[in-house]
Structure formats: C-alpha cells, structure tokens
Design a protein around this motif. Structure first.
Motif, short mmCIF file in Angstrom:
data_model
loop_
_atom_site.label_atom_id
_atom_site.label_comp_id
_atom_site.label_asym_id
_atom_site.label_seq_id
_atom_site.Cartn_x
_atom_site.Cartn_y
_atom_site.Cartn_z
N SER A 24 0.83 -1.21 0.00
CA SER A 24 0.00 0.00 0.00
C SER A 24 0.87 1.25 0.00
O SER A 24 0.65 2.17 -0.79
CB SER A 24 -0.92 0.03 1.22
N ALA A 115 -10.94 2.69 -0.90
CA ALA A 115 -9.60 3.22 -1.18
C ALA A 115 -9.66 4.39 -2.15
O ALA A 115 -8.98 5.40 -1.96
CB ALA A 115 -8.70 2.11 -1.73
N THR A 147 -3.27 -0.62 -2.87
CA THR A 147 -3.91 -0.36 -1.58
C THR A 147 -5.17 -1.20 -1.43
O THR A 147 -5.37 -1.87 -0.41
CB THR A 147 -4.25 1.14 -1.46
#
Length: 163
Positions: A24, A115, A147
C-alpha cells in the motif's frame, strides 16, 4: 466457515498484513508495487503452506497462482491493469479458496470503493500535506490499486483466521 483453514490463516496473517502495508505504502508513494514484495508474498505461501494445508489443497492453490499470473499478464498487455497489480493478484491467489471467490470479489469491490474515495478525498484536503511527495497525488487517471488489493487480501485472511 471459510474455505481457508483458520489455523493456516492465523499463520499467514502477520505476513500478509506486513507485506500488504508495504505494498500500500509503495503504491501510494511511487505508483509501483515492488517485485520483492510480490515474491515475498508468494514465498510465504510456498514455504508455510505445506505445514498447514493438506498436500492436495496446497497443490491446487499453486495452480491458482499460475492461472492468475497468465490472466494478469494478458490483462496487462491489453492495457487493462498495471503489471504490479497483476503480479500482486497472482501472488495473492493461492491464499484464496475457490469456494470463497464470491466473498473475495465483494471484499475487493468494497476496498476498491473505499480506497478510491479515501485517496481522492485526502488528495484534495490538508491530509495531502502529510505526504506531499507521493506520486499518486499527481496522477489524475491512474489509481494506486495496490492499496485496495492488499487490503482485500488482508481482510479475507483475517476473516478466515477468526471465523
């Protein structure tokens, strides 16, 4: 009960969580998923899997990796997704039981929406000042999908670990 054995999930979870956090961060910061993180994720499964999964299940899960890698390569060549995302999906594939595919797609859809919304909101607020050098802020068409992918995998493994 999920298709991923809870004992296996508890063993995998710390590794998946740490690798996922790293994926991420690197995707947000530089819009890339390092090969080392993808190889590490795959190696965790390859090395630990035989200790917690029956041999037949372990073998079929490795087939998941190969199938998703081939599909991901085709989608990357077609311009549908980035190479890092495709490699991450392939490395993550062995962790997911085929019977849980519907759940995994739901988790992925939810994490993608969350996200994207969070990233875009932070991009246009004072939160951006916390990480002013992130490449992902500058890209208008691209999104750091690592992510969402890593979060979905981590949530799946955590759900299996505590089910």
């Amino acid at each position: 009960m999920l298709g991923l054995d809870p004992v296996a999930a508890r063993l995998f979870l710390p590794f998946v969580l740490l690798i996922g956090l790293y994926v991420s961060w690197t995707d947000l910061k530089g819009m890339r998923i390092p090969n080392a993180s993808v190889v590490t994720l795959a190696l965790v499964f390859v090395v630990l899997g035989p200790f917690v999964l029956p041999f037949e299940i372990y073998g079929w899960r490795l087939v998941h990796l190969v199938v998703v890698l081939v599909l991901g390569f085709a989608l990357t060549v077609a311009g549908v997704m980035g190479a890092g995302d495709a490699k991450f999906l392939a490395a993550a594939a062995p962790y997911v039981a085929l019977v849980d595919l519907r759940l995994m797609f739901m988790l992925l859809a939810a994490t993608m929406l969350a996200a994207f919304a969070t990233h875009r909101a932070a991009k246009h607020t004072a939160l951006r000042r916390l990480a002013p050098d992130w490449e992902s802020w500058e890209r208008s068409r691209d999104f750091p999908m690592g992510t969402a992918l890593s979060t979905a995998l981590t949530l799946y493994v955590a759900l299996a670990a505590f089910s």
